[in-house]
Scaffold this motif. Structure first.
Motif, PDB file in Angstrom:
ATOM      1  N   GLU A  60      67.542 125.276 -32.024  1.00 39.60           N
ATOM      2  CA  GLU A  60      66.371 125.550 -32.599  1.00 39.60           C
ATOM      3  C   GLU A  60      66.246 127.422 -31.853  1.00 39.60           C
ATOM      4  OE1 GLU A  60      64.595 121.275 -32.289  1.00 39.60           O
ATOM      5  OE2 GLU A  60      63.938 122.790 -31.219  1.00 39.60           O
ATOM      6  N   VAL A 106      65.878 120.228 -19.000  1.00 46.38           N
ATOM      7  CA  VAL A 106      64.901 119.808 -19.343  1.00 46.38           C
ATOM      8  C   VAL A 106      65.770 118.710 -18.935  1.00 46.38           C
ATOM      9  CG1 VAL A 106      63.777 118.884 -21.681  1.00 46.38           C
ATOM     10  CG2 VAL A 106      64.916 120.954 -21.444  1.00 46.38           C
ATOM     11  N   SER A 109      65.709 114.645 -20.945  1.00 42.38           N
ATOM     12  CA  SER A 109      65.431 115.082 -22.336  1.00 42.38           C
ATOM     13  C   SER A 109      66.052 113.979 -22.714  1.00 42.38           C
ATOM     14  CB  SER A 109      66.348 116.449 -22.416  1.00 42.38           C
ATOM     15  OG  SER A 109      66.771 116.235 -24.608  1.00 42.38           O
ATOM     16  N   GLU A 125      69.901 118.943 -22.516  1.00 41.26           N
ATOM     17  CA  GLU A 125      69.618 120.113 -23.288  1.00 41.26           C
ATOM     18  C   GLU A 125      68.941 120.949 -22.164  1.00 41.26           C
ATOM     19  OE1 GLU A 125      64.553 120.654 -26.069  1.00 41.26           O
ATOM     20  OE2 GLU A 125      65.755 118.226 -24.996  1.00 41.26           O
ATOM     21  N   ARG A 127      66.370 124.754 -22.105  1.00 39.26           N
ATOM     22  CA  ARG A 127      65.430 125.485 -23.198  1.00 39.26           C
ATOM     23  C   ARG A 127      65.297 127.384 -22.509  1.00 39.26           C
ATOM     24  NH1 ARG A 127      60.922 126.314 -25.974  1.00 39.26           N
ATOM     25  NH2 ARG A 127      59.225 127.416 -25.740  1.00 39.26           N
ATOM     26  N   GLU A 129      64.083 130.935 -22.652  1.00 33.09           N
ATOM     27  CA  GLU A 129      63.300 132.131 -22.866  1.00 33.09           C
ATOM     28  C   GLU A 129      63.766 133.577 -22.651  1.00 33.09           C
ATOM     29  OE1 GLU A 129      60.200 130.130 -20.561  1.00 33.09           O
ATOM     30  OE2 GLU A 129      59.510 128.936 -22.325  1.00 33.09           O
ATOM     31  N   HIS A 134      62.452 132.368 -28.350  1.00 32.26           N
ATOM     32  CA  HIS A 134      63.047 131.208 -27.115  1.00 32.26           C
ATOM     33  C   HIS A 134      64.049 129.969 -28.045  1.00 32.26           C
ATOM     34  CE1 HIS A 134      58.529 131.356 -26.028  1.00 32.26           C
ATOM     35  NE2 HIS A 134      59.532 131.744 -25.166  1.00 32.26           N
ATOM     36  N   ASN A 136      66.832 126.365 -27.787  1.00 35.74           N
ATOM     37  CA  ASN A 136      66.638 124.660 -27.693  1.00 35.74           C
ATOM     38  C   ASN A 136      67.925 124.689 -27.650  1.00 35.74           C
ATOM     39  OD1 ASN A 136      63.415 124.804 -26.424  1.00 35.74           O
ATOM     40  ND2 ASN A 136      64.406 122.316 -26.314  1.00 35.74           N
ATOM     41  N   ILE A 138      70.671 121.275 -27.497  1.00 36.02           N
ATOM     42  CA  ILE A 138      71.381 120.128 -27.227  1.00 36.02           C
ATOM     43  C   ILE A 138      73.067 120.594 -26.915  1.00 36.02           C
ATOM     44  CG2 ILE A 138      71.067 118.053 -27.197  1.00 36.02           C
ATOM     45  CD1 ILE A 138      68.308 118.064 -28.102  1.00 36.02           C
TER      46      ILE A 138
END
Length: 160
Positions: A60, A106, A109, A125, A127, A129, A134, A136, A138
């Protein structure tokens, strides 16, 4: 993949420059190319590092910019490296973004756990930034290797 090893790999590129991110040309793995530098007095030479998030079942990407910044950054000239830096707005033409505040695993998760249960292998997972995006992700495994200057992600063979 060991969690401690994964955390170290993510910490190694904290506040470095992300120059590219996307699914690979064979669409299974997700790659993030970082340009890593150190203080010249350390003697550590800069390097392009390929972070290959293998078996990436979910990626994402979203903006990190506010609607106000987007409104100020719609001018196409902001994508031109010759003109963009002289204009107000987010200058897209820099073609990189700092990996800040960084990349984090994460913990616990739910989404990674669900994928692990359904597929039968471990998933994690992360993240990531940056100042403009950003991410995400998996995924199951992470491979990190140096790539040469001029590396072209979409020309890499499937077994790379």
């Amino acid at each position: 993949m060991e969690i401690a090893k994964l955390r170290r790999a993510l910490d190694d590129v904290f506040d470095q420059a992300v120059v590219y991110h996307a699914y690979t040309n064979y669409m299974r793995d997700y790659e993030v190319i970082a340009y890593a530098t150190a203080d010249p007095s350390t003697g550590i030479r800069p390097a392009h590092l390929r972070y290959l998030f293998k078996y990436c079942v979910q990626a994402e990407a979203s903006t990190a910019l506010s609607p106000d910044i987007w409104r100020e950054s719609l001018d196409e000239r902001l994508t031109d490296p010759e003109v963009g830096p002289d204009l107000d707005g987010h200058v897209w033409a820099v073609r990189w973004q700092p990996l800040f505040p960084g990349a984090q695993l994460v913990a616990d998760s739910r989404r990674a756990k669900e994928w692990a249960e359904q597929v039968g292998i471990d998933f994690h997972e992360v993240r990531i930034e940056m100042n403009a995006h950003h991410l995400n992700l998996i995924f199951s495994e992470l491979e990190v290797r140096e790539v040469p200057l001029g590396y072209t992600p979409y020309l890499v063979a499937e077994d790379s």
